[in-house]
Design a protein around this motif. Structure first.
Motif, short mmCIF file in Angstrom:
data_model
loop_
_atom_site.label_atom_id
_atom_site.label_comp_id
_atom_site.label_asym_id
_atom_site.label_seq_id
_atom_site.Cartn_x
_atom_site.Cartn_y
_atom_site.Cartn_z
N HIS A 58 55.20 41.37 33.48
CA HIS A 58 55.59 40.47 34.29
C HIS A 58 56.23 39.08 33.70
O HIS A 58 56.81 38.14 34.46
N ARG A 88 46.00 38.05 35.34
CA ARG A 88 46.47 38.58 36.29
C ARG A 88 45.84 38.37 37.56
O ARG A 88 45.93 38.02 38.73
N GLN A 91 44.82 34.80 38.47
CA GLN A 91 46.23 34.00 38.96
C GLN A 91 46.22 34.23 40.35
O GLN A 91 46.91 33.52 40.85
N SER A 92 45.83 35.44 40.77
CA SER A 92 46.15 35.86 42.21
C SER A 92 45.10 35.50 43.13
O SER A 92 43.92 35.47 43.04
N LYS A 94 44.49 36.46 45.98
CA LYS A 94 44.09 37.45 46.69
C LYS A 94 42.32 37.86 46.12
O LYS A 94 41.77 38.57 47.01
N TYR A 95 42.36 37.67 44.86
CA TYR A 95 41.05 38.24 44.26
C TYR A 95 40.07 37.16 43.96
O TYR A 95 40.19 36.46 43.34
N PRO A 117 42.39 47.09 42.95
CA PRO A 117 42.95 45.93 43.64
C PRO A 117 42.68 45.75 45.05
O PRO A 117 42.02 44.62 45.75
N LYS A 155 46.82 28.56 33.30
CA LYS A 155 48.05 29.09 34.17
C LYS A 155 49.28 29.23 33.06
O LYS A 155 50.12 29.72 33.44
#
Length: 171
Positions: A58, A88, A91-92, A94-95, A117, A155
């Motif tokens: 990425h 990763r 930084q998300s 979602k987790y 995930p 970050k």
């Protein structure tokens, strides 16, 4: 190999292992693609080949992609891959892996989120099993994650600079 097919095949194409291309712009196959058929996983995080080979992608930097699968047992390669995966996950949004005051629980959550995930985000059984497997692996390897610090959340992590800081691999 299904995981490789999901990212290396044209979107909608199905490969011989049953994976279906998911990306509009497929990723390159690793140089050691055929060796991944028998690779399995390696290290504390049981890093799967398809996960490790693309560490850094990425940011446009994939130093493991064209290395032999045998390099997955090199501690520097493992550190790079794990660091990328942890970065990763952290930084998300979602987790939710951080557990205040409990580095062991945090690291086991990170392992579960890296492994599955979607299951981790939904509280599923696959992630719970991955967490249990990581706890067993911790014991097997004689590691005490409760004595480790919490993962950093910078970050500005740069995959290439980190790889270079790990040292020369030769060859």
């Amino acid at each position: 190999m299904m995981a490789f097919e999901r990212v290396t095949l044209e979107k909608g194409a199905t490969g011989p292992y049953g994976g279906t291309g998911q990306l509009d712009k497929p990723w390159p196959k690793p140089a050691d693609y055929k060796d991944y058929e028998k690779f399995g996983s390696a290290g504390l995080f049981d890093i799967l080949g398809a996960t490790g080979a693309y560490a850094g992608i990425h940011q446009g930097f994939t130093p493991v992609l064209n290395r032999p699968t045998a390099d997955f047992t090199d501690l520097r390669v493992q550190v790079f891959i794990i660091t990328w995966l942890v970065y990763r996950v952290l930084q998300s949004p979602k987790y939710k892996v951080l557990v205040a005051g409990d580095p062991q629980a945090t690291w086991l959550n990170v392992r579960a989120a890296v492994s599955y995930p979607d299951s981790f985000a939904s509280g599923g059984t696959l992630a719970a099993q991955a967490r249990q497997n990581a706890a067993a692996r911790e014991t097997e390897l004689g590691i005490d994650l409760s004595k480790n610090g919490f993962p950093g959340t910078a970050k500005d992590f740069k995959a290439k600079a980190f790889w270079e800081a790990l040292g020369n691999f030769g060859g």
